[in-house]
Enzyme design. Structure first.
Site, short mmCIF file in Angstrom:
data_model
loop_
_atom_site.label_atom_id
_atom_site.label_comp_id
_atom_site.label_asym_id
_atom_site.label_seq_id
_atom_site.Cartn_x
_atom_site.Cartn_y
_atom_site.Cartn_z
CG HIS A 28 -0.20 0.21 2.51
ND1 HIS A 28 0.56 -0.79 3.06
CD2 HIS A 28 -0.11 1.28 3.32
CE1 HIS A 28 1.10 -0.32 4.18
NE2 HIS A 28 0.71 0.92 4.37
NE ARG A 29 4.23 2.45 5.00
CZ ARG A 29 4.69 1.69 5.99
NH1 ARG A 29 5.70 0.86 5.77
NH2 ARG A 29 4.16 1.77 7.18
CG LEU A 31 3.13 4.31 -9.08
CD1 LEU A 31 2.95 5.80 -8.86
CD2 LEU A 31 3.96 4.06 -10.35
N GLY A 33 -0.05 0.30 -5.19
CA GLY A 33 -0.83 -0.02 -3.99
C GLY A 33 -1.46 1.22 -3.37
CB SER A 123 4.90 -6.23 -15.00
OG SER A 123 5.71 -5.62 -15.94
CB SER A 124 3.44 -4.90 -20.18
OG SER A 124 4.39 -3.93 -19.84
CB CYS A 125 8.37 -7.06 -18.29
SG CYS A 125 8.23 -7.76 -16.66
CE1 TYR A 152 9.13 -7.60 -10.70
CE2 TYR A 152 8.51 -7.19 -12.98
CZ TYR A 152 8.31 -7.00 -11.65
OH TYR A 152 7.27 -6.20 -11.23
CE LYS A 156 5.42 -8.90 -10.45
NZ LYS A 156 4.48 -8.59 -9.38
N PRO A 179 -0.58 -4.46 -16.05
CG PRO A 179 -0.47 -3.36 -14.02
CD PRO A 179 -0.15 -4.67 -14.67
CG HIS A 195 9.74 3.05 -14.39
ND1 HIS A 195 8.84 2.77 -13.38
CD2 HIS A 195 10.41 1.89 -14.62
CE1 HIS A 195 8.95 1.50 -13.03
NE2 HIS A 195 9.89 0.94 -13.77
NE ARG A 203 18.70 14.41 -17.80
CZ ARG A 203 19.36 14.15 -18.93
NH1 ARG A 203 19.16 13.00 -19.54
NH2 ARG A 203 20.21 15.00 -19.42
NE ARG A 225 9.41 1.47 -24.48
CZ ARG A 225 10.00 1.04 -25.62
NH1 ARG A 225 9.31 1.07 -26.76
NH2 ARG A 225 11.23 0.58 -25.61
CG ASP A 285 16.22 4.19 -30.16
OD1 ASP A 285 16.36 5.13 -29.35
OD2 ASP A 285 16.08 4.34 -31.39
N1 LIG Z 1 5.22 1.11 -11.83
C1 LIG Z 1 4.90 0.64 -13.04
O1 LIG Z 1 5.09 1.30 -14.08
C2 LIG Z 1 4.27 -0.73 -13.14
C3 LIG Z 1 3.89 -1.14 -14.42
C4 LIG Z 1 3.33 -2.39 -14.58
C5 LIG Z 1 3.16 -3.22 -13.48
N2 LIG Z 1 3.51 -2.80 -12.25
C6 LIG Z 1 3.32 -3.77 -11.15
O2 LIG Z 1 2.65 -3.23 -10.05
C7 LIG Z 1 3.14 -3.83 -8.84
C8 LIG Z 1 3.57 -2.73 -7.88
O3 LIG Z 1 4.53 -1.90 -8.51
P1 LIG Z 1 4.86 -0.43 -7.97
O4 LIG Z 1 5.35 0.34 -9.14
O5 LIG Z 1 3.75 0.09 -7.14
O6 LIG Z 1 6.12 -0.76 -7.05
P2 LIG Z 1 6.64 0.03 -5.76
O7 LIG Z 1 6.26 1.47 -5.84
O8 LIG Z 1 8.07 -0.32 -5.60
O9 LIG Z 1 5.82 -0.64 -4.58
C9 LIG Z 1 6.02 -1.97 -4.18
C10 LIG Z 1 5.48 -2.13 -2.79
O10 LIG Z 1 5.74 -3.48 -2.37
C11 LIG Z 1 6.23 -3.46 -1.06
N3 LIG Z 1 7.08 -4.61 -0.80
C12 LIG Z 1 8.14 -5.04 -1.53
N4 LIG Z 1 8.70 -6.12 -0.95
C13 LIG Z 1 7.98 -6.36 0.19
C14 LIG Z 1 8.06 -7.33 1.21
N5 LIG Z 1 9.01 -8.28 1.19
N6 LIG Z 1 7.18 -7.28 2.22
C15 LIG Z 1 6.22 -6.31 2.26
N7 LIG Z 1 6.07 -5.38 1.30
C16 LIG Z 1 6.95 -5.40 0.28
C17 LIG Z 1 7.02 -2.17 -0.96
O11 LIG Z 1 7.17 -1.84 0.39
P3 LIG Z 1 8.10 -0.61 0.87
O12 LIG Z 1 7.24 0.61 0.65
O13 LIG Z 1 8.36 -0.90 2.28
O14 LIG Z 1 9.32 -0.65 0.00
C18 LIG Z 1 6.12 -1.22 -1.75
O15 LIG Z 1 5.12 -0.68 -0.93
C19 LIG Z 1 4.30 -4.74 -9.26
O16 LIG Z 1 3.83 -6.05 -9.35
C20 LIG Z 1 4.67 -4.24 -10.64
O17 LIG Z 1 5.16 -5.27 -11.47
C21 LIG Z 1 4.07 -1.58 -12.05
#
Ligand SMILES: NC(=O)c1ccc[n+]([C@@H]2O[C@H](COP(=O)([O-])OP(=O)(O)OC[C@H]3O[C@@H](n4cnc5c(N)ncnc54)[C@H](OP(=O)(O)O)[C@@H]3O)[C@@H](O)[C@H]2O)c1
Length: 327
Positions: A28-29, A31, A33, A123-125, A152, A156, A179, A195, A203, A225, A285
């Site tokens: 939940h902390r 992006l 969540g 994730s789209s990867c 990774y 997933k 996503p 990212h 920048r 993209r 690229d």
């Molecule tokens: N950002 C993108 O562009 C994007 C795109 C496609 C998919 N996604 C997917 O969305 C999901 C979340 O991504 P996000 O961008 O929100 O990542 P993020 O901002 O890094 O958030 C990940 C969260 O997971 C928590 N976490 C990681 N390891 C943990 C553990 N061992 N125990 C408890 N909590 C843990 C982190 O806690 P802390 O706050 O304590 O570090 C953080 O709150 C991922 O599955 C990612 O693949 C993201």
């Protein structure tokens, strides 16, 4: 894999998410969540959270105990170890093992706690490196993955198969969503690990502040993209929880892409930067195009609400609010 079968979106007769549900948001902390938690709370649900300091989700026994204690109606799994190319290439063991452990703990723990509904975020990867564009969900497991984030992506993919297996073996209403590139408040602006979009915002902001005549970016600017504001992603997640109960993952995107050059020009405009934008064409690229096919999501009635320029302006305003007054 039944992902190869045509699995249309399914509207269920019984409510998949009741009003005022108690929902555990893992991560939940982060992006994603934080946006999902905000949206669920706005919609009148009770959001349950536990920080990593109190519960490491890699710990299966403690995670199961916690979930049995709180007995949530639904779980959103947005906790993951995430990072860019550099981090993925340097720490493949952690990207594989941490994510497998988190998924095993949370998905198995939710089932043990009697949770009826779960949304796993991938994730789209996960799609093959050379998947036809726009990428359909059926492309899953049809070709080689991008080697830089293979560990990774495989973790997933295991999460997707895990939700499908709980559906098949136990009839659980567990689903997964993939996503596209996301951005918005809560994004990471550290140039070492961020990212592309927050990196560009930072920048151009710094160049504008310092009166720099040129900002030089990597590559030619021609790759295309797709970007989705995280509040739109959160709305899509809620829509899926309410209305989708299928075996196949669902892509979440806006269905439109643009070139990195167009993106850079938009960010420059939003930040008020008026200098030149240079391109270092000796740098790679990456993939020429990455766009998700979102027809499955669209057929569920979801449409993104935040145009890219507005979303970038809102994200820039949010980040400025986080900065010290001198920055
Ligand atoms: N950002 C993108 O562009 C994007 C795109 C496609 C998919 N996604 C997917 O969305 C999901 C979340 O991504 P996000 O961008 O929100 O990542 P993020 O901002 O890094 O958030 C990940 C969260 O997971 C928590 N976490 C990681 N390891 C943990 C553990 N061992 N125990 C408890 N909590 C843990 C982190 O806690 P802390 O706050 O304590 O570090 C953080 O709150 C991922 O599955 C990612 O693949 C993201």
């Amino acid at each position: 894999m039944t992902t190869e079968l045509p699995v249309p979106p399914q509207e269920s007769a019984r409510p998949l998410l009741r009003p005022g549900s108690r929902i555990f948001v893992a991560g939940h902390r982060g992006l994603v969540g934080s946006a999902v938690a905000r949206r669920l709370a706005d919609d009148g649900h009770e959001v349950l959270t536990r920080g990593r300091d109190l519960l490491d989700l890699r710990d299966a026994a403690r995670t199961e105990t916690y979930l049995r204690d709180i007995r949530p109606d639904a779980v959103v799994l947005a906790a993951a170890k995430v990072g860019g190319i550099m981090a993925n290439s340097t720490y493949p063991v952690q990207f594989l093992e941490d994510n497998l452990r988190i998924q095993l703990s949370v998905i198995a723990g939710a089932h043990a706690a009697g949770t009826e509904r779960l949304l796993f975020l991938g994730s789209s990867c996960i799609y093959p490196r050379l998947a036809p564009q726009p990428i359909r969900e059926e492309s899953l497991l049809t070709g080689e993955l991008e080697p830089t984030n293979e560990a990774y992506a495989l973790a997933k993919i295991a999460g997707i198969v895990q939700t499908q297996s709980y559906r098949r073996q136990y009839g659980a209403s567990y689903i997964s969503a993939m996503p596209t590139n996301l951005y918005g408040p809560g994004d990471n602006f550290d140039l070492e690990t961020s990212h592309v979009l927050p990196a560009l915002i930072r920048r151009f902001h710094e160049a504008q502040r310092d009166g720099a005549p040129e900002v030089t970016l990597w590559g030619t600017g021609s790759p295309r993209r797709e970007f989705l504001h995280v509040d739109d992603l959160a709305a899509a997640c809620v829509r899926l929880l309410e209305a989708y109960d299928g075996d196949a993952p669902v892509n979440i995107g806006c269905g439109e892409d643009l070139t990195i050059r167009e993106l850079a020009e938009t960010v420059a405009e939003v930040t008020g930067y008026q200098g030149r934008i240079g391109w270092d064409t000796s740098k790679p690229d990456g993939t020429p195009r990455k766009l998700l096919d979102v027809s499955r999501l669209t057929s569920l009635g979801f449409k993104p609400q935040i145009p890219l320029r507005d979303g970038i302006a809102r994200t820039y305003a949010w980040w400025l609010g986080q900065l010290a007054p001198t920055a």
